[in-house]
Scaffold this active site. Sequence first.
Site, PDB file in Angstrom:
ATOM      1  N   SER A  25      21.271 -15.373  16.070  1.00 35.88           N
ATOM      2  CA  SER A  25      21.295 -13.939  16.373  1.00 35.88           C
ATOM      3  C   SER A  25      22.369 -13.570  17.385  1.00 35.88           C
ATOM      4  CB  SER A  25      19.922 -13.500  16.905  1.00 35.88           C
ATOM      5  OG  SER A  25      19.559 -14.250  18.051  1.00 35.88           O
TER       6      SER A  25
ATOM      7  N   ASP B 214      14.997  -5.528  24.064  1.00 35.75           N
ATOM      8  CA  ASP B 214      13.891  -6.452  23.851  1.00 35.75           C
ATOM      9  C   ASP B 214      13.773  -7.498  24.955  1.00 35.75           C
ATOM     10  OD1 ASP B 214      16.038  -8.110  23.326  1.00 35.75           O
ATOM     11  OD2 ASP B 214      15.530  -8.496  21.232  1.00 35.75           O
TER      12      ASP B 214
ATOM     13  N   HIS C 139      17.571 -10.574  23.627  1.00 31.19           N
ATOM     14  CA  HIS C 139      18.949 -10.628  23.159  1.00 31.19           C
ATOM     15  C   HIS C 139      19.865  -9.883  24.125  1.00 31.19           C
ATOM     16  CE1 HIS C 139      16.642 -11.347  19.385  1.00 31.19           C
ATOM     17  NE2 HIS C 139      17.600 -12.241  19.210  1.00 31.19           N
TER      18      HIS C 139
END
Length: 351
Positions: free
Chosen positions: A81, A246, A249
Amino acid sequence: MTNMSRARVARRIAAGAAYGGGGVGLVGAAAVGLVLAEMRMARIRVGNGTDKHVPVADGRYGHTYGVPGEAALRLALLGDSTAAGQGVHRAGQTPGALLASGLAAVAERPVRLRNVALPGAQSDDLDRQVALVLAGPSPVPDVCVIMIGANDVTHRMPPTRSVRHLSAAVRRLRTAGAEVVVGTCPDLGTIEPVQQPLRWLARRASRQLAAAQTIGVVEQGGRTVSLGDLLGPEFAANPRELFGPDNYHPSAEGYATAAMAVLPTVCAALGLWPAEEERPDVSRREGFLPVARAAAEAASEAGTEVTAAMPTGPRGPWALLKRRRRRRVPEPDPDATPRPEETAPTSPSGA
């Protein structure tokens, strides 16, 4: 853990990866139950991605550079990610777009970006990603950037297996003719919702894996950049600014910091950096070291580059450790972002 101890562990992991040895534990077996319990709680607190959308940034950057008919440099991103850019909302905020724009500015040539990174990916997904990059009629990328490792730690993949997959990916890409730069496992001890003792264990495991990754990558002809505390001292000092919504990240600012750390090494791999910058600078504590020691030092300091030097020495292979000056990477102008017909489908999201 001292750098010397970390170097010994990294050598053992890398040797196990190269010669098919068994797993080398990143944390003591007695701590596994506690780690798993804390990790479950951390995942609940983190939310693990309130927004799993990943902006598609594939396309051509640096439209104003070059001459008509000149081929664009080709940049590919692989990994998880972090490489995909999960956590931001605009394509221009992703690390791929930032690196492509920065590379175009340094090379004064357009750059075509392709990103095959998959959120949630572990190192065993690199085989599939490399196949995508090398498949089809398109030319082999000039340079590939890989960011991987965090999910290997959180999912307890044996580090020997993790390094084996990464080394194989680097070897395939180098054999095909691409330069390879790897952003090693970030320091998971900086994730804000993670509490002690998991924070300490996560930091230790992350740095051990990062050092072992460096050994494996350098031995296959690639270069590494330590992502460390995601991605520099600013991250620990300003977690609210550099984490995304969040709290897991990176934010747009965090990805920009990552791109600033990685871009000089990408340029150096392509021969675009000034020759005098390739010599070690003693004032920045650069120099030639046994590869395991260089790997351990890099794991402790974000933004540090390690690349192969002389083939071998009395204590095995040697490497050049560089602390390059970061180059600011502006977010691409809206007019420079890829047009819809130049983009690829969004990669599916993972955990």
